[in-house]
Scaffold this motif. Structure first.
Motif, short mmCIF file in Angstrom:
data_model
loop_
_atom_site.label_atom_id
_atom_site.label_comp_id
_atom_site.label_asym_id
_atom_site.label_seq_id
_atom_site.Cartn_x
_atom_site.Cartn_y
_atom_site.Cartn_z
N ALA A 275 30.59 13.38 -10.63
CA ALA A 275 30.64 12.42 -11.73
C ALA A 275 31.78 12.76 -12.69
N GLU A 276 32.48 11.73 -13.20
CA GLU A 276 33.65 11.94 -14.05
C GLU A 276 33.38 11.73 -15.53
N ASP A 277 32.32 11.04 -15.89
CA ASP A 277 32.01 10.85 -17.31
C ASP A 277 30.50 10.92 -17.51
N ALA A 278 30.08 10.94 -18.77
CA ALA A 278 28.67 11.13 -19.09
C ALA A 278 27.82 9.97 -18.62
N LEU A 279 28.32 8.72 -18.75
CA LEU A 279 27.54 7.55 -18.34
C LEU A 279 27.29 7.56 -16.85
N GLU A 280 28.35 7.87 -16.11
CA GLU A 280 28.19 7.94 -14.65
C GLU A 280 27.25 9.08 -14.27
N ALA A 281 27.32 10.21 -14.99
CA ALA A 281 26.44 11.34 -14.71
C ALA A 281 24.98 10.99 -14.95
N ASP A 282 24.72 10.20 -16.00
CA ASP A 282 23.34 9.81 -16.28
C ASP A 282 22.77 8.96 -15.15
N ASP A 283 23.57 8.02 -14.66
CA ASP A 283 23.10 7.17 -13.57
C ASP A 283 22.83 7.99 -12.31
N ARG A 284 23.74 8.91 -12.01
CA ARG A 284 23.56 9.71 -10.79
C ARG A 284 22.45 10.74 -10.94
N LEU A 285 22.22 11.20 -12.17
CA LEU A 285 21.09 12.09 -12.40
C LEU A 285 19.77 11.36 -12.16
#
Length: 535
Positions: A275-285
């Motif tokens: 993941a490259e940013d926090a928003l994308e990390a939240d979705d993938r988490l």
């Protein structure tokens, strides 16, 4: 297998229901046991997949390894398991009572009695089957030598602090489970098979669902029908309705459900790491959490039926009254638990990978002695077990028809009364053979003096016995120490108490023929590998 056990199995086949082979419960059951249903990954025995563990029947704790090949996730699973098991073990380590133990005085070499602490109770672990017991022993062996960061800051892949301690306890419980009659660690299928005989093989009895189906079949089904359904019945998706009692899993479950779920978990974890940013990390988490939850649900679906079956089996066992000598064997388990607790508190190193010659010989002698003691005590506690020994010619029961007072020869004659017993059994009595009966819980010995008259099949044998001990020190026997005419008696050809073996040398004095003292190199080094050794 004894004759009476074979007859019970034949009757189970005929009636379609398991037949009792005991009238009392021959193993101790704690009022608050810790039940553990382990699950392992197919193809790798040491890779845990999950477990249901706890002491509350309605609220077990589910532990899961989403990716069994990940060493960190394995350690996290073992740490969580230690957080459940170790507090349970500690709960019995504090309450103690005063007890006497015989020890050797180092100065005089004499045996003296000393007062020591004995834990008032001991923790009891219960697993579904023999395979689960072997799995705990394997876990203990793999955990007790793990190095923590505190012990060795430079060790690669340090283990959480409590894992080596849990490994030592599981190793001790696994070793104690090999002692006949011990109840610290029980495989439920072994205990149920001891008290009921089914119409299937002993290997098939290791399936807890099938075993319970024979003992307590649902509705009007026979044991064979219910056991077949427990072993083979599948749902619309091809999954077993009654999963195996762990730690193995069904190949259909592994291939169709578990493997795809683990693959989705791996993809979600890889995506989260990229993941490259926090928003994308939240979705993938969120996707990773959903994948992990799916694996948890799958593991629970395989372990929960077995968890419920274990408690159902415990209910069946608790309905049986406890044998009179079960508490005595549980006291020896308490001594074992107390001794290991003291070794841990004293900071002693973990159990070695391989026992030295003296320790191994002592363990073997202990198991042989406890096996003979267990067989004797079960027969004395249970008339159904004693019936099997009587059928084998190792005991006989009957009615006293005559008592004649006699005395030994010598300067101080002692009472040696002759007791005649009428019995329908056929004991294997040799000349001057020793027989024993239980008198106020202690064995009283008698000597076979012969038969009176000729054996009559219609009226049974008349066996004449000479009582030789437990009659007091006076010239006349103490009241109640000699059977009276009309009494029903039971004599055994086996001893009720087992004698200790020869004293073994200290480990430091092991002779060279048995490996020499611990730590010493023995023999020459093997030859080096040459080209001729490899074809």
């Amino acid at each position: 297998m004894s004759l009476i056990a074979t007859l019970a199995r034949l009757e189970a086949v005929s009636t379609g229901r398991a037949q009792p082979t005991a009238t009392v419960r021959h193993r101790h059951l704690s009022g608050h046991p810790l039940v553990l249903v382990p699950l392992t990954t197919a193809g790798e025995a040491g890779a845990p997949l999950g477990a249901l563990v706890g002491t509350d029947r309605d609220a077990p704790r589910l532990l899961v390894v989403p990716q069994p090949r990940d060493r960190d996730l394995r350690f996290a699973f073992l740490a969580d398991l230690a957080d459940v098991v170790l507090p349970y073990l500690d709960s019995c380590a504090q309450a103690v009572e005063a007890a006497e133990r015989t020890e050797t005085d180092p100065e005089t070499g004499k045996r003296v009695k000393v007062e020591v602490e004995l834990c008032a109770d001991a923790p009891q672990l219960i697993v579904p089957s023999r395979a689960g017991l072997d799995y705990l022993r394997l876990l203990g062996r793999s955990m007790r030598f793990r190095r923590t960061a505190e012990q060795d800051p430079e060790t690669p892949h340090p283990a959480p602090p409590r894992i080596p301690l849990l490994g030592r306890w599981l190793t001790h419980y696994g070793e104690r489970a090999r002692v006949p009659g011990s109840s610290l660690l029980l495989a439920l299928t072994e205990v149920l098979s001891r008290h009921w005989a089914t119409g299937q093989s002993s290997l098939e009895d290791q399936h807890l669902g099938a075993l319970l189906a024979w003992i307590d079949p649902p509705g009007d089904d026979t044991g064979a029908e219910a056991a077949r359904r427990a072993e083979l019945a599948r749902d619309a998706d091809g999954q077993l309705l009654c999963p195996p009692a762990g730690p193995a899993t069904d190949p259909a479950f592994d291939n169709k459900l578990l493997a795809p779920a683990i693959e989705r978990y791996d993809r979600a974890r890889t995506a989260l790491a990229a993941a490259e940013d926090a928003l994308e990390a939240d979705d993938r988490l969120a996707a990773l959490t959903a994948a992990e939850r799916e694996i948890r649900d799958l593991v629970e679906s395989r372990t929960r039926p077995t968890w419920d079956a274990v408690w159902r089996g415990l209910d069946l066992l608790r309905a049986l009254p406890e044998g009179a000598r079960v508490e005595e064997r549980w006291t020896r388990d308490r001594w074992s638990f107390t001794g290991h607790r003291d070794r841990v508190l004293a900071g002693e190193p973990p159990q070695p990978r391989r026992d030295d010659a003296v320790t191994a010989a002592n363990k073997l002698a202990t198991r042989e002695r406890e096996q003979a003691r267990l067989e004797a005590q079960e027969a004395l506690d249970d008339p159904l077990v004693m019936a099997g020994r009587r059928l084998a010619g190792e005991a006989f029961a009957g009615e006293v028809t005559d008592v004649v007072m006699a005395y030994s020869e010598g300067k101080r004659p002692s009472p040696r009364p002759l007791v005649t017993v009428r019995t329908d059994d056929r004991p294997h009595l040799a000349e001057r053979a020793k027989v024993y009966r239980s008198l106020d819980g202690k064995p009283q010995a008698a000597e076979f003096a012969g038969y009176e008259g000729s054996p009559d099949e219609g009226e049974g044998f008349l066996v004449v016995l000479r009582i030789v001990d437990k009659m007091g020190r006076g010239k006349e026997p103490e009241p109640g120490s000699v059977p009276e005419k009309g009494d029903a008696v039971c004599f055994t050809l086996f001893e009720h108490e087992q004698r200790g073996g020869a004293k073994l040398p200290d480990p430091e004095e092991t002779p060279w023929t048995h490996g020499g003292p611990p730590g010493e190199a023995v023999g020459e080094a093997p030859d080096t590998l040459t080209e001729e050794d490899v074809l």
